[in-house]
Scaffold this active site. Structure first.
Site, mmCIF file in Angstrom:
data_model
loop_
_atom_site.group_PDB
_atom_site.id
_atom_site.type_symbol
_atom_site.label_atom_id
_atom_site.label_comp_id
_atom_site.label_asym_id
_atom_site.label_seq_id
_atom_site.Cartn_x
_atom_site.Cartn_y
_atom_site.Cartn_z
ATOM 1 N N TYR A 125 0.838 -1.206 0.000
ATOM 2 C CA TYR A 125 0.000 0.000 0.000
ATOM 3 C C TYR A 125 0.871 1.253 0.000
ATOM 4 O O TYR A 125 0.605 2.225 -0.710
ATOM 5 C CB TYR A 125 -0.929 -0.001 1.230
ATOM 6 C CG TYR A 125 -1.946 1.115 1.175
ATOM 7 C CD1 TYR A 125 -3.220 0.886 0.667
ATOM 8 C CD2 TYR A 125 -1.627 2.398 1.613
ATOM 9 C CE1 TYR A 125 -4.142 1.913 0.585
ATOM 10 C CE2 TYR A 125 -2.552 3.423 1.536
ATOM 11 C CZ TYR A 125 -3.812 3.185 1.024
ATOM 12 O OH TYR A 125 -4.723 4.193 0.945
ATOM 13 N N PHE A 132 -6.535 20.143 -25.005
ATOM 14 C CA PHE A 132 -7.199 18.914 -25.461
ATOM 15 C C PHE A 132 -8.564 18.832 -24.780
ATOM 16 O O PHE A 132 -8.818 19.521 -23.795
ATOM 17 C CB PHE A 132 -6.337 17.680 -25.185
ATOM 18 C CG PHE A 132 -6.971 16.458 -25.768
ATOM 19 C CD1 PHE A 132 -7.151 16.360 -27.143
ATOM 20 C CD2 PHE A 132 -7.448 15.436 -24.971
ATOM 21 C CE1 PHE A 132 -7.799 15.267 -27.696
ATOM 22 C CE2 PHE A 132 -8.096 14.333 -25.521
ATOM 23 C CZ PHE A 132 -8.260 14.248 -26.885
ATOM 24 N N ASP A 133 -9.459 17.965 -25.269
ATOM 25 C CA ASP A 133 -10.853 17.986 -24.783
ATOM 26 C C ASP A 133 -10.974 17.815 -23.271
ATOM 27 O O ASP A 133 -11.698 18.545 -22.608
ATOM 28 C CB ASP A 133 -11.745 16.993 -25.553
ATOM 29 C CG ASP A 133 -11.338 15.527 -25.447
ATOM 30 O OD1 ASP A 133 -10.297 15.242 -24.833
ATOM 31 O OD2 ASP A 133 -12.069 14.660 -25.972
ATOM 32 N N ASP A 159 1.642 19.805 -20.717
ATOM 33 C CA ASP A 159 0.815 18.612 -20.884
ATOM 34 C C ASP A 159 1.669 17.689 -21.754
ATOM 35 O O ASP A 159 1.794 17.886 -22.965
ATOM 36 C CB ASP A 159 -0.504 18.999 -21.566
ATOM 37 C CG ASP A 159 -1.382 17.786 -21.846
ATOM 38 O OD1 ASP A 159 -0.853 16.662 -21.866
ATOM 39 O OD2 ASP A 159 -2.593 17.975 -22.045
ATOM 40 N N ALA A 205 1.788 14.453 -22.681
ATOM 41 C CA ALA A 205 1.340 13.150 -23.191
ATOM 42 C C ALA A 205 2.239 12.597 -24.309
ATOM 43 O O ALA A 205 2.539 11.409 -24.342
ATOM 44 C CB ALA A 205 -0.107 13.250 -23.668
ATOM 45 N N LYS A 219 0.037 7.402 -23.621
ATOM 46 C CA LYS A 219 0.577 7.694 -24.952
ATOM 47 C C LYS A 219 2.076 7.355 -24.940
ATOM 48 O O LYS A 219 2.454 6.219 -25.101
ATOM 49 C CB LYS A 219 0.341 9.166 -25.319
ATOM 50 C CG LYS A 219 -1.103 9.522 -25.626
ATOM 51 C CD LYS A 219 -1.918 9.756 -24.412
ATOM 52 C CE LYS A 219 -3.287 10.316 -24.702
ATOM 53 N NZ LYS A 219 -4.136 10.313 -23.501
ATOM 54 N N HIS A 227 -19.056 14.374 -27.207
ATOM 55 C CA HIS A 227 -18.778 13.404 -28.271
ATOM 56 C C HIS A 227 -18.734 11.965 -27.757
ATOM 57 O O HIS A 227 -18.973 11.027 -28.495
ATOM 58 C CB HIS A 227 -17.468 13.746 -28.986
ATOM 59 C CG HIS A 227 -16.321 13.993 -28.058
ATOM 60 N ND1 HIS A 227 -16.243 15.106 -27.252
ATOM 61 C CD2 HIS A 227 -15.216 13.267 -27.774
ATOM 62 C CE1 HIS A 227 -15.138 15.054 -26.541
ATOM 63 N NE2 HIS A 227 -14.495 13.944 -26.828
HETATM 64 N N1 F0G Z 1 -3.727 15.607 -22.686
HETATM 65 C C1 F0G Z 1 -3.653 15.267 -23.989
HETATM 66 C C2 F0G Z 1 -2.842 16.096 -24.925
HETATM 67 C C3 F0G Z 1 -4.354 14.155 -24.449
HETATM 68 O O1 F0G Z 1 -4.272 13.830 -25.737
HETATM 69 C C4 F0G Z 1 -5.113 13.386 -23.532
HETATM 70 C C5 F0G Z 1 -5.869 12.213 -23.966
HETATM 71 C C6 F0G Z 1 -5.136 13.764 -22.190
HETATM 72 C C7 F0G Z 1 -4.431 14.887 -21.805
HETATM 73 C C8 F0G Z 1 -5.924 12.998 -21.155
HETATM 74 O O2 F0G Z 1 -5.292 11.816 -20.832
HETATM 75 O O3 F0G Z 1 -6.792 9.962 -21.594
HETATM 76 O O4 F0G Z 1 -5.003 9.579 -19.903
HETATM 77 O O5 F0G Z 1 -7.024 10.848 -19.314
HETATM 78 N N2 F0G Z 1 -6.058 11.936 -25.163
HETATM 79 C C9 F0G Z 1 -6.701 10.760 -25.702
HETATM 80 C C10 F0G Z 1 -6.831 10.918 -27.182
HETATM 81 C C11 F0G Z 1 -7.950 10.350 -25.036
HETATM 82 O O6 F0G Z 1 -7.545 10.099 -27.799
HETATM 83 O O7 F0G Z 1 -6.198 11.793 -27.766
HETATM 84 P P1 F0G Z 1 -6.082 10.487 -20.398
#
Ligand code: F0G
Length: 458
Positions: A71, A123-124, A214, A216, A257, A449
């Site tokens: 843990y 990003f979304d 960010d 990713a 990613k 979406h």
């Molecule tokens: N930031 C970026 C630039 C992303 O592309 C994503 C996720 C996230 C944050 C969020 O990360 O999915 O681990 O919670 N992108 C995916 C996509 C979902 O299809 O581009 P997550």
């Protein structure tokens, strides 16, 4: 362009299933023309996302067996912490179950009602996490980044003038953090240059605003810097990554990613005081600080993924594979965002389907056509994802970019799969007037979406 050569061989295979056109047709109706609701087993080639879809290496799978599931104080946490500090230079690491959990904890800790967060393009999930707190997600990408035809080598760059103007307009006290998304996913997977990171860093220093990345797709971004930015050709990718992160205060990371894993993420930073504040919400929402919503074995897979993702043979293949898919699609004469991004090829649906107005979701119409005809799943990055209603004016505001993203999972598909995709697009192009617009039957106020229901306009 020559097809890329995979710097690995295949040890485990996963069968793919071909559905009949009739089965797909039924599934589309049942799913309300939303490809997120199609069972993955009914998809032949899945280009929905590169997130969590990577194939792990034998070394990563072996690492899973070395998971320490204590843990508190799991050895895998300390390994991850060492790898993150060595690569990014941040001494404090908080694991989260994925990127959006890192966003949730971070923004809930640093933002207050009415704040503004500048980013190149949010990003979304980042946008939604900011807006959910009644704050403004402000996009400040350079103008070239909004023009699919412009071949600027670093279209993900933030415009320093737009950032300065935002700081003047809103005031420093309303901007608790500036973000940079690398690579810039919503703008076509385009990289940010080191020069731009330095420039944004110096503006943030001037006003004493923290700068976070960010991260990713940090490794793909670093490889683009090595290929395209003057003076970096002889640098190792690792040294470029170290330099990129040396100018920022921390990062939010979706390991799904460039972590080369199926689940995971973290927040990493320099500031001890902020680290202590973030810990509270992490423990409340995710788990104790040495596992944060993940198993010890997951942490080990991330550490090993981070060590592999900066290998240059891998990155060369990765970027070439995406570029190769882009070259096949361009040869057919379908307009794509140029230059091709790191993790995906983006089709410019506004240009490709002028007979479908943005109010009828042309990018989604193309996604539906590709699934219906060939079992290929792609994702819409256009008006279904980003259009907003201005209730006062009773009008919809549509995004400038209306894109279909063909996202290439890491180490998963071969050249023949990509040729199949290009062939499907060739057939779509011949009958593109048959693609139909859609109208929305159900849409939630956030991230609609994922759950929207649509109908085709006949
Ligand atoms: N930031 C970026 C630039 C992303 O592309 C994503 C996720 C996230 C944050 C969020 O990360 O999915 O681990 O919670 N992108 C995916 C996509 C979902 O299809 O581009 P997550």
């Amino acid at each position: 362009m020559k097809p890329p050569i995979e710097p690995f061989k295949i040890k485990v295979v996963e069968p793919l299933k071909f559905c009949s056109q009739e089965e797909r047709e039924n599934l589309l109706y049942k799913a309300g023309f939303n490809l997120f609701k199609i069972p993955a087993e009914a998809v032949f080639i899945d280009l929905l996302t590169d997130s969590g879809t990577s194939a792990m290496s034998d070394r990563q799978w072996a690492g899973l067996m070395l998971g320490d599931e204590s843990y508190a104080g799991s050895r895998n946490y300390f390994h991850l912490k060492d790898v993150v500090e060595d690569l990014f230079g941040f001494p404090y690491v908080l694991p989260t179950h994925q990127g959006r959990a890192a966003e949730n904890i971070f923004f809930n800790t640093v933002l207050k009602n009415g704040d503004v967060v500048p980013n190149n393009i949010h990003f979304d999930t980042t946008r939604a996490n900011v807006e959910f707190l009644n704050c403004e997600a402000l996009d400040c990408v350079i103008d070239e980044g909004m023009n699919p035809k412009n071949e600027h080598p670093f279209k993900g760059n933030m415009d320093p003038v737009k950032l300065e103007n935002a700081i003047q307009k809103y005031g420093v006290e309303k901007i608790p953090v500036v973000m940079l998304t690398i690579t810039n996913n919503s703008g076509g997977g385009q990289p940010v240059s080191l020069r731009n990171i330095k420039e944004i860093h110096s503006i943030c220093r001037k006003y004493d605003i923290p700068l976070f990345i960010d991260a990713a797709r940090f490794a793909e971004n670093a490889y683009f810097i090595k290929m395209r930015e003057e003076g970096y050709q002889n640098f190792s990718v690792k040294d470029i990554v170290k330099e990129m992160f040396s100018y920022v205060d921390g990062c939010l990371f979706s390991a799904k990613k460039d972590g080369l894993v199926n689940i995971g993420g973290f927040i990493a930073l320099r500031d001890e005081e902020l680290f202590l504040k973030l810990q509270n919400l992490l423990i409340l929402r995710e788990g104790f600080i040495t596992y944060g919503g993940l198993a010890g074995r997951d942490l080990e897979a991330i550490s090993r993924g981070l060590e592999e993702v900066i290998q240059e043979e891998y990155l060369h293949y990765r970027i070439q594979q995406t570029a190769y898919l882009g070259s096949l699609i361009e040869e057919i004469g379908i307009p794509i965002v140029k230059p091709v991004g790191g993790h995906a090829v983006y089709i410019d649906a506004k240009d490709f389907l002028p007979h479908i107005p943005q109010s009828q979701f042309p990018a989604q119409a193309l996604c539906i056509g590709l699934y219906r005809n060939s079992g290929i799943r792609t994702s819409e990055i256009g008006s279904l994802m980003f259009a907003r209603e201005n209730k006062e004016k009773g009008q919809w505001i549509y995004p400038e970019l209306e894109l279909v993203r063909l996202t290439v999972p890491r180490r998963v598909y071969t050249t023949s799969h990509l040729v199949y995709v290009a062939d499907a697009l060739f057939r779509i192009k011949k009958n593109k007037e048959n693609l139909k617009g859609l109208h929305l039957v159900y849409g939630s106020p956030f991230l609609r979406h994922f759950t929207a229901k649509l109908e085709e306009i006949t």
